[in-house]
Enzyme design. Structure first.
Site, short mmCIF file in Angstrom:
data_model
loop_
_atom_site.label_atom_id
_atom_site.label_comp_id
_atom_site.label_asym_id
_atom_site.label_seq_id
_atom_site.Cartn_x
_atom_site.Cartn_y
_atom_site.Cartn_z
N TYR A 148 -3.78 2.05 6.05
CA TYR A 148 -4.49 3.46 6.05
C TYR A 148 -4.02 3.76 7.62
CZ TYR A 148 -8.11 2.45 3.01
OH TYR A 148 -8.77 2.11 1.81
N LYS B 57 -3.20 -10.76 -0.99
CA LYS B 57 -2.34 -10.71 -1.94
C LYS B 57 -1.17 -11.44 -1.43
CE LYS B 57 -2.69 -8.82 -5.60
NZ LYS B 57 -2.88 -9.44 -7.10
N ASP C 48 -7.91 -9.68 -6.15
CA ASP C 48 -8.11 -9.33 -7.56
C ASP C 48 -9.07 -10.36 -7.90
OD1 ASP C 48 -5.87 -10.73 -7.26
OD2 ASP C 48 -5.17 -10.18 -9.37
N ASP D 212 -12.33 -2.36 2.26
CA ASP D 212 -12.91 -1.19 2.18
C ASP D 212 -13.53 -1.29 0.41
OD1 ASP D 212 -13.54 1.53 2.01
OD2 ASP D 212 -11.69 2.21 1.94
N ASP E 290 -17.79 -2.44 -0.28
CA ASP E 290 -18.52 -1.40 -1.33
C ASP E 290 -19.13 -2.12 -2.44
OD1 ASP E 290 -18.49 0.53 0.52
OD2 ASP E 290 -17.85 2.01 -1.02
#
Ligand code: NAD
Length: 370
Positions: free
Chosen positions: A143, A194, A227, A251, A255
């Site tokens: 970001y 990852k 994942d 992020d 959630d």
């Protein structure tokens, strides 16, 4: 001995002031019965500050927040300020606060109270008693990484670029927060990346492992690809204690974990910065929900997310884990007794206002501390 704490309270907009009011009642009670003294300075943030001062956060309010031992925020924003220029939108006040305080670690617990387990979209046995903590890196990664932008290529196509980038120190400081937290919990950290397809992920994994081996040998560290973590959070969320991950994966995963608990009105959060020379850490505590303009001013808001955020402040900024536990236990008792605000209402329960929820929690606090 009386302990003294300086708190900057920024109620903000919409339901912010309503839910924060219930925290004041708890601090008054704690002052009277647990020998804790709170010096509270209230300020304006978001739309409330725009209306009064023309900006979403004044330098004075920022200075008060910086000087406090911790900051408690309600929520910012609402349709009234939707047309305001982006740089002076209510959210810009919160972003400035986070930036100036250098808050690089975002803590999002996902806690399922037994009496609310049926509010989860997952089966009761999968989520009942769930207590996990997600630590998300907040100021680095894709970001913020450079280069970024959209360019037009010689052949007329357009190309969008963002850069995932992390340095050793950025990884280590957020990992240290996760290890520290784990020490007060079940002493297990799962680091999520990852590393199979991203160099930044490989560095992440190496640095987290090295830090654990150097300074946190008492903590059990595991690694998981992002994942797979997304899948495991649904399949068997109770396998986790503390999860630490980067800005992007955090992020999404925070959630996802939030949804396991079923209600926005129940979710607290904390954002932590670096430890200063006096050994103090900058910290901002706030509910995950927004200003809920649809119910603002109606005394319908659930204050529990904000009360749990305050309990996090007691535990992580003031080392008052026992007092935090008392507040959490009182909330649990009230819920078990069938008291509900509208957002968590279920058949056969008693629907109450924001203030009556506060009354009920105070009553339980009194009983528990007898
Ligand atoms: P929201 O979280 O404010 O509300 C979403 C839904 O959940 C609404 O129906 C609301 O009534 C309900 N809800 C939220 N908190 C509740 C509570 N404590 N008790 C009972 N019900 C509750 O999200 P939104 O509607 O997308 O955003 C409204 C405003 O809040 C926008 O201006 C947005 O930018 C802002 N916002 C601010 C923050 C923040 O301050 N950190 C976070 C998210 C959204």
């Amino acid at each position: 001995m009386t302990r003294h704490f300086k708190i900057s309270v920024l109620p903000g907009d919409g339901i912010g002031p309503e839910v924060v009011r219930q925290v004041h009642r708890i601090t008054d009670w704690l002052a009277g019965s647990r020998g804790l003294e709170f010096e509270i300075k209230e300020g304006l943030v978001g739309g409330a500050s725009i209306d009064r001062h023309g900006v979403p956060l004044t330098d004075e309010t920022l200075a008060d927040a910086m000087a406090a031992d911790a900051v408690l925020l309600g929520a910012v924003g609402g349709p009234k300020w939707d047309a305001v220029d982006f740089a002076v939108r209510p959210e810009a006040g919160l972003l400035r606060l986070r930036k100036e305080m250098g808050l690089f670690a975002n803590l999002r617990p996902a806690l399922v109270f037994p009496s609310l387990a049926d509010a989860s979209p997952l089966k009761r046995d999968i989520v009942e008693g769930l207590d996990i903590m997600i630590v998300r890196e907040l100021t680095g990664g894709v970001y913020f990484g450079e280069p970024r932008g959209i360019e037009t290529l010689p052949d007329g196509q357009r190309r969008g670029v963002n850069t995932q980038v992390y340095t050793t120190s950025e990884i280590r400081r957020v990992a240290a927060v996760a290890f520290d937290l784990a020490r007060r919990r079940q002493k297990r950290v799962c680091s999520v990346d990852k590393a199979n397809v991203m160099e930044s992920g490989r560095l992440w994994r190496e640095e987290v492992t090295a830090l654990r081996n150097e300074s946190f040998e008492d903590i059990e560290l595991s690694h998981m690809y992002a994942d797979n973590c997304a899948m495991q959070l649904i399949r068997n969320p109770k396998q986790f204690d503390v999860i630490v991950t980067d800005n992007l994966f955090g992020d999404m995963l925070s959630d996802e974990a939030a949804m396991l608990t079923g209600s926005l009105g129940m979710l607290p959060s904390a954002s932590l910065g670096a430890v200063d020379e006096k050994g103090k850490r900058k910290a901002l505590y706030e509910p995950v929900h927004g200003s809920a303009p649809d119910i603002a001013g109606k005394e319908l808001a659930n204050p529990i997310a904000t009360l749990l955020s305050f309990a996090m402040m007691l535990r992580y900024s003031f080392d008052e884990g026992e007092t935090a536990g008392l507040i959490e236990a009182a909330i649990q008792k009230v819920l078990a007794g069938g008291i509900r605000t509208t957002d968590i209402m279920a058949k056969g329960m008693a629907r109450v206002s924001t203030g009556v929820m506060g009354d009920s929690i105070l009553r339980e606090l009194g009983k528990l501390s007898r």
